[in-house]
Every structure is written in structure tokens, then in C-alpha cells.
Design a protein around this motif. Structure first.
Motif, PDB file in Angstrom:
ATOM      1  N   ALA A 124       6.965  -0.257   5.544  1.00  0.00           N
ATOM      2  CA  ALA A 124       8.103   0.382   6.209  1.00  0.00           C
ATOM      3  C   ALA A 124       8.803  -0.596   7.145  1.00  0.00           C
ATOM      4  CB  ALA A 124       7.638   1.617   6.960  1.00  0.00           C
ATOM      5  N   ALA A 125       8.026  -1.408   7.845  1.00  0.00           N
ATOM      6  CA  ALA A 125       8.609  -2.370   8.791  1.00  0.00           C
ATOM      7  C   ALA A 125       9.434  -3.429   8.087  1.00  0.00           C
ATOM      8  CB  ALA A 125       7.493  -3.036   9.600  1.00  0.00           C
ATOM      9  N   ASN A 126       9.129  -3.706   6.822  1.00  0.00           N
ATOM     10  CA  ASN A 126       9.841  -4.751   6.086  1.00  0.00           C
ATOM     11  C   ASN A 126      10.814  -4.183   5.055  1.00  0.00           C
ATOM     12  OD1 ASN A 126       8.637  -7.634   6.763  1.00  0.00           O
ATOM     13  ND2 ASN A 126       6.928  -6.174   6.819  1.00  0.00           N
ATOM     14  N   GLY A 127      11.040  -2.878   5.086  1.00  0.00           N
ATOM     15  CA  GLY A 127      11.987  -2.268   4.165  1.00  0.00           C
ATOM     16  C   GLY A 127      11.491  -2.190   2.739  1.00  0.00           C
ATOM     17  N   GLU A 128      10.177  -2.421   2.532  1.00  0.00           N
ATOM     18  CA  GLU A 128       9.606  -2.374   1.190  1.00  0.00           C
ATOM     19  C   GLU A 128       9.335  -0.924   0.812  1.00  0.00           C
ATOM     20  OE1 GLU A 128       6.852  -2.751  -2.150  1.00  0.00           O
ATOM     21  OE2 GLU A 128       6.632  -1.602  -0.310  1.00  0.00           O
ATOM     22  N   VAL A 129       9.543  -0.589  -0.456  1.00  0.00           N
ATOM     23  CA  VAL A 129       9.443   0.798  -0.895  1.00  0.00           C
ATOM     24  C   VAL A 129       8.203   1.039  -1.743  1.00  0.00           C
ATOM     25  CG1 VAL A 129      10.531   2.584  -2.308  1.00  0.00           C
ATOM     26  CG2 VAL A 129      11.935   1.167  -0.800  1.00  0.00           C
ATOM     27  N   TRP A 130       7.961   0.149  -2.743  1.00  0.00           N
ATOM     28  CA  TRP A 130       6.989   0.505  -3.767  1.00  0.00           C
ATOM     29  C   TRP A 130       5.564   0.574  -3.248  1.00  0.00           C
ATOM     30  CZ3 TRP A 130       2.757  -0.255  -6.727  1.00  0.00           C
ATOM     31  CH2 TRP A 130       2.686   0.563  -7.867  1.00  0.00           C
ATOM     32  N   TRP A 131       5.115  -0.445  -2.523  1.00  0.00           N
ATOM     33  CA  TRP A 131       3.741  -0.411  -2.025  1.00  0.00           C
ATOM     34  C   TRP A 131       3.568   0.664  -0.967  1.00  0.00           C
ATOM     35  CZ3 TRP A 131       0.234  -1.773  -5.024  1.00  0.00           C
ATOM     36  CH2 TRP A 131       0.369  -2.867  -5.880  1.00  0.00           C
ATOM     37  N   ARG A 132       4.618   0.971  -0.260  1.00  0.00           N
ATOM     38  CA  ARG A 132       4.562   2.107   0.672  1.00  0.00           C
ATOM     39  C   ARG A 132       4.290   3.398  -0.099  1.00  0.00           C
ATOM     40  NH1 ARG A 132       9.928   4.125   3.681  1.00  0.00           N
ATOM     41  NH2 ARG A 132       9.151   6.096   4.564  1.00  0.00           N
ATOM     42  N   SER A 133       4.986   3.578  -1.210  1.00  0.00           N
ATOM     43  CA  SER A 133       4.774   4.765  -2.049  1.00  0.00           C
ATOM     44  C   SER A 133       3.356   4.775  -2.618  1.00  0.00           C
ATOM     45  CB  SER A 133       5.804   4.782  -3.183  1.00  0.00           C
ATOM     46  OG  SER A 133       5.553   5.824  -4.099  1.00  0.00           O
ATOM     47  N   PHE A 134       2.903   3.609  -3.081  1.00  0.00           N
ATOM     48  CA  PHE A 134       1.560   3.521  -3.659  1.00  0.00           C
ATOM     49  C   PHE A 134       0.488   3.853  -2.622  1.00  0.00           C
ATOM     50  CE2 PHE A 134      -2.350   1.419  -4.922  1.00  0.00           C
ATOM     51  CZ  PHE A 134      -2.411   1.640  -6.297  1.00  0.00           C
ATOM     52  N   ALA A 135       0.663   3.330  -1.401  1.00  0.00           N
ATOM     53  CA  ALA A 135      -0.323   3.593  -0.348  1.00  0.00           C
ATOM     54  C   ALA A 135      -0.388   5.083  -0.032  1.00  0.00           C
ATOM     55  CB  ALA A 135       0.033   2.795   0.907  1.00  0.00           C
ATOM     56  N   LEU A 136       0.753   5.754  -0.028  1.00  0.00           N
ATOM     57  CA  LEU A 136       0.771   7.197   0.229  1.00  0.00           C
ATOM     58  C   LEU A 136       0.073   7.952  -0.902  1.00  0.00           C
ATOM     59  CD1 LEU A 136       4.401   7.435   1.598  1.00  0.00           C
ATOM     60  CD2 LEU A 136       2.336   8.122   2.851  1.00  0.00           C
ATOM     61  N   TRP A 137       0.282   7.505  -2.135  1.00  0.00           N
ATOM     62  CA  TRP A 137      -0.424   8.136  -3.250  1.00  0.00           C
ATOM     63  C   TRP A 137      -1.939   7.959  -3.088  1.00  0.00           C
ATOM     64  CZ3 TRP A 137      -3.540   5.177  -6.491  1.00  0.00           C
ATOM     65  CH2 TRP A 137      -4.238   5.915  -7.440  1.00  0.00           C
ATOM     66  N   ALA A 138      -2.366   6.719  -2.784  1.00  0.00           N
ATOM     67  CA  ALA A 138      -3.800   6.462  -2.610  1.00  0.00           C
ATOM     68  C   ALA A 138      -4.364   7.328  -1.486  1.00  0.00           C
ATOM     69  CB  ALA A 138      -4.036   4.980  -2.325  1.00  0.00           C
ATOM     70  N   LEU A 139      -3.571   7.500  -0.418  1.00  0.00           N
ATOM     71  CA  LEU A 139      -3.996   8.361   0.688  1.00  0.00           C
ATOM     72  C   LEU A 139      -4.175   9.803   0.206  1.00  0.00           C
ATOM     73  CD1 LEU A 139      -4.532   8.515   3.751  1.00  0.00           C
ATOM     74  CD2 LEU A 139      -2.077   8.972   4.051  1.00  0.00           C
ATOM     75  N   SER A 140      -3.273  10.247  -0.691  1.00  0.00           N
ATOM     76  CA  SER A 140      -3.398  11.618  -1.199  1.00  0.00           C
ATOM     77  C   SER A 140      -4.692  11.779  -2.010  1.00  0.00           C
ATOM     78  CB  SER A 140      -2.179  11.983  -2.055  1.00  0.00           C
ATOM     79  OG  SER A 140      -2.227  11.379  -3.339  1.00  0.00           O
ATOM     80  N   VAL A 141      -5.072  10.741  -2.767  1.00  0.00           N
ATOM     81  CA  VAL A 141      -6.313  10.806  -3.552  1.00  0.00           C
ATOM     82  C   VAL A 141      -7.520  10.915  -2.634  1.00  0.00           C
ATOM     83  CG1 VAL A 141      -7.804   9.534  -5.137  1.00  0.00           C
ATOM     84  CG2 VAL A 141      -5.334   9.565  -5.513  1.00  0.00           C
ATOM     85  N   LEU A 142      -7.558  10.091  -1.600  1.00  0.00           N
ATOM     86  CA  LEU A 142      -8.705  10.121  -0.688  1.00  0.00           C
ATOM     87  C   LEU A 142      -8.751  11.432   0.084  1.00  0.00           C
ATOM     88  CD1 LEU A 142      -8.840   6.452   0.684  1.00  0.00           C
ATOM     89  CD2 LEU A 142      -9.913   7.446  -1.357  1.00  0.00           C
ATOM     90  N   ARG A 143      -7.597  11.949   0.494  1.00  0.00           N
ATOM     91  CA  ARG A 143      -7.594  13.245   1.189  1.00  0.00           C
ATOM     92  C   ARG A 143      -8.070  14.365   0.262  1.00  0.00           C
ATOM     93  NH1 ARG A 143      -1.759  13.098   4.440  1.00  0.00           N
ATOM     94  NH2 ARG A 143      -2.467  11.850   6.221  1.00  0.00           N
ATOM     95  N   TRP A 144      -7.689  14.285  -0.974  1.00  0.00           N
ATOM     96  CA  TRP A 144      -8.126  15.302  -1.937  1.00  0.00           C
ATOM     97  C   TRP A 144      -9.642  15.256  -2.092  1.00  0.00           C
ATOM     98  CZ3 TRP A 144     -10.083  14.487  -7.050  1.00  0.00           C
ATOM     99  CH2 TRP A 144     -10.209  15.663  -7.816  1.00  0.00           C
TER     100      TRP A 144
END
Length: 795
Positions: free
Chosen positions: A568-588
Motif C-alpha cells: 500500500a505504501a508503494n502503490g502496489e496492488v497485486w501482492w497487496r491483494s494476494f496478502a489479503l487472500w492469504a490472510l483470509s485463508v488463515l482466518r478461515w
């Protein structure tokens, strides 16, 4: 106006139509509207696109509005600009003894008359036609002029409409016989084929061939007419197969057609002759592009001592004016397209000039540098724009890659294919990326870091595609080569990417404990080097591996949050999206179903910033399916899992390549199927797999999927009239209250006359409402309107 105009019937000299007029409803409406506000309207477009037929059709339908007639002036065969006024006078039937056949004489003759003048095919006489039009419009307030030309007249008060080819099925469209009438090119092809072969009919057997022909001919009416004429001696399939040599095949025009329209070659020759020498040089050089081009690429690739870079912009503008190329799209960067028949003509001229190899080399180098720039600036606010540009340049990338793997040198081919790693991965073009990397790696092997990079990118793709033996073999080659390369002053990032990919292979195989230290090794190097893209990738997979390696998924949260924040700090989108997906897997896994769904939805929303992103979308849909299953929203879960499956199939990849995800997937399916039963689960799963990408996203975000109106088939004759649809829903489509009334009467089966009687309006008024409705809904028949209304009622 003359003796020729006093006979009964419509005034003017428009010839009768000898073949049916197909499509162009939008253009017809637009031209009529333009003529109501502008006294000079010019239809521009490429040769053979149908400007003349459209102009004549508009004139025919507007005859009632011009009490002194609609007059066609054919200028295609005229070469002397001094005779333009004389030719107009002759078309009007003006007697020379009464009126001087020059511009002032015509102005005097037409003053006070309410007429429409159609000046057809003016491109080679633009100056003379512009002068005449300006004189006539100044002196004749009730005169309207409709011009057809490959370039506009460029005088004050002129309104222009660029006539585009007829609509064609999308490249990946799977059309059925019921779908074909939605496309104007297919309707034209079928109508003309029926005229040649009275027993011709669209069937399941020939539908795909008709679709492919329309696509190959790019919706060009003249090309379709010429191709269908060959049905006297060839089958549809043979015509399609022989289109590789269009100029030889498409030479069967009607004998009464103008000479330039009897063969496709003659038509393009006509455009070539209208161009200056510099325009011809640029036209031929632009033929090296495929699928479109942008200005900066043309300036770098096409310029030399004969053609300066500074002159390219004006020359492109001139070629646009002359309809050799056209501007396409409305994005932030202007993009230009050349019809394939025009491009092939230019390519032949380029080869004749002996310039093809040099221009192709420049084309390859330019797109290789674009790929390198995209790779270097991946972790930046420009990421989404870069990915969009690479998607737009997909056809050019393929042409340039083909040149690089056949002409070399190997270093260029290896770097080019490897620098597109994010394009292959994020877009889901895994098999294509593997294809180009395999070909580049098969070239004579250089001992260079570019080969190391190509090997580890190919290894990563093989890992994602569940080809673990090949992934391990390629990575072993990369590691061996890297060890034999001499040390350099600045270490290569590949020294960190090798353990990163090795860790991914381990993690995908379910060995999370082995993956974690490999990721930690890579992370330390990336951080020291300031390699943001590598650091974000490593943080994302490190957090996932940590969370999957123990019974406490929360151990992975800090790395994933760090990846999200760094991106987010560097304006990057894809790895930010991937990290959120991975977070959803671990929360699940931790039992936080609501938190898992929230993170997966945020991942999907962030990922949408990269247009047409596939890999992350498939992951997010899958995670939301698991969360929905845990909440016992079983129908919803089954549809999401089906939608995810469609995305994986499109990428020729599978969750089975990631052992842990495969296990979670199968666990979720067993639970949902057990509660729904096989039949209900399979039906819901199938519905999800049939959703478009946009509909799948709407479903995932708990919004109702939208139904495409144009896809609704027309009802059969026996279908009863549907009940009225909601006025609010109809108003959403821009339909006026009166048009809403008319659309319901159409659905009841009323004719225009009956609609006029029901509403107590003139029949012409009712006809106008029907035309507006068809235009707004992009339909060509009243039956489609009725079917669409019935479908809206059902949904």
C-alpha cells in the motif's frame, strides 16, 4: 427543380436498393440526429465499410423531410476537381441554358429549396468538394449536404461520423445459431449466402465457420459480399481456409459495382494512391504492428532519416483522416488500429521496399524494452497502468517474441520472455508464458544471468501448473548455472529468487516447515538489496507458510500485514491483494469465518484495480466459497466454487498444484455437497461455472449478477404476451415514459399502425418511438424486444 423531378413519387434521383440493407440502426439514428442540427454531415471510414450504402439509406428514409428531393452525386470516377460543380449540376438535372453549372450558379439554383445533397466518395476531391459545399451552404439556408469520404472536408459547421465495420462475435465467443442474429456481420453474411444458395441455412454444423468468417473478415461489408459470392464454387469452410490469401480470393464483385469495389486489392490500391509518399512509407512500416499501436511506439520504430520522429504525429493524423488507420478506445493513451486487409497490403509494400527485417527488429527491441520496463517498475503506483498496457499489446508481444526466438540473439529472447513474468502470472497466461520460455531456453545456451532468470520463471510456472518434476529440474539448472557465473560487483536478485521459488515448490507440495527457512533466506537478501517486488512476494508466501505450518494460523498474520502495508505504501496492488487472500485463508482455518470473508472481499476489490486479473480472482472466489460453506450458505458456496473452477480452467491451472489448498477445497466441497445433495450441488456448481467474470465478482461481493439483455433469445411465435415490466426498471435504461408504453405494446404483438391507434398518435411518430427503442437496446427486431421484456419479467 427540373423536368426529372416532376414525376409522381419521391423527388430526387436515389436508385432503388437491389439488395437488402442490414444493420446500422445506431448509425442511422445518429446521422438523422446530426442532420437535424448540422447542415453538413460527413461519413468517414475505410474503403468497403459501407459509407455509401449508409448514406443512401439515410437519404431514402428522410425523403419526406425534403420537399425538393434527395439527390445523389457519385464522384468516385471523377478525376478533375474543376468538374465537381458540373457533375453536381448534371445529377440535379440542371439545364445549362438556364443555370450556369458552377458554384455560384448552383447556389442560385438551390437557394430557397429544401433538399438533401449526397456527395458520394469525395476523398480524392476533398478541396473542390469543400469549396463547393461552403459556397452552397452559405447561400442556401434550407439545403443539407451529406458527404461520404475517407477523410472529412474540414470546413466550419461540419459534423462527422466514423462508420465502423459491422459488429462481429468476440474472439472467444461460443455462438449458437440463435446468437448469430445479434451480430450485423453474421446477418449480412447469412442474407447474402441465402441469395447465392436459396437453400442455405444456419445450423449447428456451420455456425462456428460463419462466426470465424465474420471475425476473419473483420465485419467489413465489402469483404463479406466478395467472400459470399464465392459460395457458387466453394463451401464456407473452403472460403475460410483460403482467406490467408484474401486478395486472390476476394475478386468476385458484382459487375455493376464500381471498378475499385470489384476486388479488395483494387479498393486498397485506391487508398494507397490517395496518400503522399511519406504517408505510404509510414503505412507500410505500421504494418509490422499487430492488434493496434500507440504513438510513442510508432515514433521509435518507424522513424529514420527518411521519416523523422517529429513528422510521425502529423502523418498518423493524416492516415486517420484518410481512414487508413482509426483511433480505437477511449483510454488515457490514444491507440490506433489498422484493419487486417489494410495491414497485409502495407506488409507487402514493406517487403517490396526491402525494409521488413529492419523494421521487425526495431519492433522486437521496442516491445522487449517495454517488457523490461514493466518488470522493473512492477512494485509501483504504475502497476495497474503497466499491466493494462501489456494486455493491450498482447498481439504485438506475440509478434515480437516470435521474432526474438527465431532471429535472436538468445539473450534478448530469454530476457524478453522472463521479463513478462508478471504478465504471464497475473493475467493467467501461464501456458503461453511457458511456451515462450521453452522456446527461448531451447536456443544456444548463454552463460548469463538472463538464462538463470528465465529458468527460475519457467520453474515457477511449472510449479503453479502442478508439474513439480519439471519445476525442480528447471530450478536445479538455474542454481547450477548461477553457481558457475563469475561474481559481480552488485549481486543479482536471482540469488534470492532461487530460494524463493524453491520455497514455493516445497510449500505447494505441503512441506511448509521446509519452505519457511528458504523464504527467510530470500527475504534477508531482498531487504538488503531494496528489491521491493521480491520482498513483497516473499512476505506474502512466508506469512502463508508460517500460518499453515503450525496449529496456530495467527503466526502468519504479521508477515501478511507487513506485505499488505508495504504494498500500500508503494502503490502496489497485486501482492497487496494476494496478502489479503492469504490472510483470509488463515482466518478461515482459525475459525474466524466473518474475518475470512472480509479479507477475501477486500482482496477481490483491490485486485480489480488490475484489469482482467485472473490468478488472484480465482483464489478470492475459492476462499469466499469456503467461508460461505462454513456459514452454511450452501447454494452460494457451490456457485462460488464453480466460478473459481472456471477461472482455474481458463488459466490451465488447478488448485491441485497446492496440496494444502487442494485439501481445503475438497473438504469444503464434501461438506457443502453433503448438505445439499449431489443433484442440487452439481446444479449450483454448474451455474457458478457459467457466470461471466463480472457476474462472478458481483456474486462474490453479495450482489445479484446482472443479466445481459442482448443475450436473450427472441420468443417463439406462440409465446403469450408477458405482463408489464416495472417502469422503474425500464427507466434505468434511458427509456422515456412514452417509449415504456410502446415497448409493452410491442410485446403484445401490436404493429406500428396499431400502436399509433392505441396511443392516438401519427403512425410516423409510433415508428420513431420503435426505432429509438431498438437503438437504445441495441436490437434489430421487434421480436428481440419482446423476448427481452419477457426475460426481464422472469428475472
Amino acid at each position: 427543380m427540373s423536368a426529372a423531378t416532376t414525376s409522381r413519387g419521391p423527388v430526387g434521383n436515389l436508385p432503388a436498393e437491389v439488395t437488402s440493407f442490414v444493420g446500422r440502426r445506431h448509425e442511422m439514428t445518429a446521422v438523422r440526429r446530426m442532420l437535424s442540427t448540422s447542415r453538413l454531415v460527413t461519413l468517414t471510414g475505410a474503403g468497403g465499410v459501407g459509407k455509401t450504402r449508409l448514406g443512401m439509406r439515410v437519404g431514402r428514409e428522410m425523403r419526406r423531410a425534403f420537399t425538393d428531393g434527395v439527390w445523389l452525386v457519385e464522384l468516385a470516377e471523377l478525376r478533375d476537381p474543376d468538374l465537381v460543380a458540373v457533375t453536381v449540376a448534371e445529377a440535379l438535372g440542371v439545364r445549362e441554358e438556364a443555370v450556369s453549372p458552377d458554384a455560384p450558379g448552383l447556389a442560385t439554383f438551390l437557394a430557397g429549396r429544401q433538399a438533401l445533397l449526397i456527395l458520394d466518395n469525395c476523398e480524392h476531391l476533398v478541396g473542390a468538394c469543400a469549396d463547393l459545399a461552403e459556397t452552397l451552404l452559405r447561400a442556401c439556408p434550407d439545403l443539407r449536404i451529406l458527404v461520404t469520404s475517407r477523410q472529412a472536408l474540414r470546413i466550419s459547421g461540419e459534423a462527422t461520423l466514423t462508420v465502423q465495420p459491422l459488429s462481429v462475435p468476440e474472439p472467444d465467443a461460443a455462438c449458437t445459431p440463435a446468437d448469430l442474429p445479434r451480430y450485423e456481420s453474421a446477418s449480412l453474411l447469412v442474407e447474402r449466402a441465402t441469395a447465392v444458395l436459396p437453400g442455405f441455412a444456419v445450423t449447428d454444423a456451420n455456425c462456428a465457420t460463419i462466426t470465424a468468417l465474420c471475425q476473419a473478415l473483420e465485419g467489413m461489408p465489402l469483404a463479406i459480399e466478395l467472400a459470399v459470392a464465392r459460395l457458387r464454387v466453394l463451401s464456407l469452410q473452403q472460403i475460410l481456409e483460403r482467406l490467408t490469401d484474401r486478395y486472390r480470393l476476394l475478386t468476385a464483385g458484382a459487375r455493376n459495382a464500381p471498378a475499385r469495389q470489384q476486388t479488395l486489392r483494387a479498393l486498397i490500391d485506391w487508398s494507397w494512391e490517395l496518400c503522399s509518399e511519406q504517408e505510404r512509407v509510414l503505412w507500410s512500416r505500421l504494418s509490422v504492428f499487430s492488434g493496434g499501436l500507440e504513438l510513442d511506439a510508432a515514433e521509435q520504430i518507424c522513424a529514420d532519416e527518411k521519416l523523422s520522429a517529429e513528422a510521425i504525429l502529423d502523418l498518423i493524423a493524416s492516415l486517420v483522416d484518410k481512414s487508413v488507420i482509426s483511433r480505437i478506445g477511449d483510454g488515457p493513451r490514444a491507440r490506433y488500429r489498422m484493419l487486417e486487409v489494410v495491414r497485409e497490403y502495407g506488409a507487402a509494400r514493406l517487403a517490396d521496399a526491402g525494409e521488413q527485417p529492419a523494421i521487425a527488429r526495431l519492433h522486437c527491441d521496442w516491445f522487449a524494452e517495454l517488457a523490461a520496463y514493466g518488470d522493473a517498475h512492477w512494485a509501483s503506483p504504475d502497476q495497474a497502468a503497466l499491466m493494462l498496457r501489456l494486455r493491450h499489446e498482447q498481439a504485438n508481444l506475440r509478434v515480437a517474441l516470435e521474432f526474438s526466438v527465431t532471429e535472436g540473439p538468445p539473450e534478448t529472447a530469454l530476457r524478453f520472455a522472463a521479463d513478462l513474468q508478471n504478465h504471464w502470472f497475473v493475467r493467467g497466461f501461464l501456458s503461453e508464458g511457458r511456451h515462450w520460455l521453452d522456446r527461448a531456453l531451447a536456443m544456444p545456451a548463454p552463460r548469463h544471468w538472463t538464462r538463470v532468470k528465465a529458468l527460475r520463471v519457467a520453474s515457477w510456472i511449472a510449479c503453479v501448473q502442478n508439474d513439480r518434476p519439471r519445476a525442480e529440474a528447471l530450478l536445479a539448472d538455474a542454481r547450477s548455472l548461477a553457481a558457475r557465473l563469475p561474481p559481480s560487483a552488485s549481486p543479482s536478485p536471482e540469488s534470492a529468487f532461487i530460494p524463493l521459488v524453491e520455497g514455493n515448490i516445497a510449500m505447494f507440495g505441503g512441506d511448509h516447515a521446509r519452505a519457511v527457512p528458504l523464504f527467510e533466506q530470500a527475504q534477508a537478501v531482498f531487504r538488503d538489496m531494496g528489491a521491493l517486488s521480491g520482498e513483497m512476494w516473499t512476505l506474502a508466501v512466508l506469512g502463508l507458510a508460517r500460518g499453515l505450518s503450525t496449529d496456530d494460523p495467527a503466526l502468519g498474520y504479521p508477515d501478511l500485514m507487513a506485505c499488505r502495508d508495504l504494498a500500500a505504501a508503494n502503490g502496489e496492488v497485486w501482492w497487496r491483494s494476494f496478502a489479503l487472500w492469504a490472510l483470509s485463508v488463515l482466518r478461515w482455518r482459525a475459525g474466524d469465518t466473518a474475518g475470512a470473508a472480509e479479507a477475501a472481499k477486500e482482496s477481490l476489490e483491490v485486485g480489480k484495480l488490475v484489469e482482467d486479473e485472473q490468478f488472484g480472482m480465482g483464489l478470492a472466489l475459492e476462499a469466499l466459497g469456503w467461508a460461505a460453506g462454513s456459514e452454511r450458505r450452501d447454494q452460494h458456496a457451490a456457485q462460488l466454487l464453480g466460478a473459481s473452477e472456471r477461472v482455474w480452467r481458463a488459466m490451465q491451472a488447478s488448485l491441485s498444484s497446492f496440496r494444502s489448498l487442494r485439501d481445503f477445497h475438497e473438504e469444503s466441497i464434501l461438506e457443502v455437497r453433503g448438505r445439499l445433495g449431489d443433484r442440487a450441488f452439481d446444479a449450483a456448481f454448474r451455474r457458478g461455472a457459467e457466470l461471466t467474470t463480472a457476474e462472478a465478482v458481483e456474486l462474490a461481493l453479495d450482489r445479484a449478477p446482472r443479466t445481459a439483455a442482448a443475450a436473450v433469445p427472441a420468443p417463439r411465435a406462440e409465446t403469450p404476451a408477458p405482463p408489464p415490466a416495472s417502469d422503474a426498471r425500464l427507466a434505468d435504461l434511458g427509456l422515456t415514459p412514452r417509449e415504456r408504453e410502446v415497448i409493452k405494446l410491442i410485446a403484445e404483438g401490436l404493429s406500428n399502425r396499431e400502436i399509433a391507434a392505441r396511443l392516438v398518435v401519427a403512425q410516423r411518430t409510433a415508428e420513431g418511438h420503435v426505432e429509438n427503442i431498438l437503438s437504445k437496446l441495441s436490437f434489430t427486431s421487434r421480436a428481440q424486444v419482446a423476448g427481452w421484456l419477457a426475460a426481464r419479467r422472469d428475472t
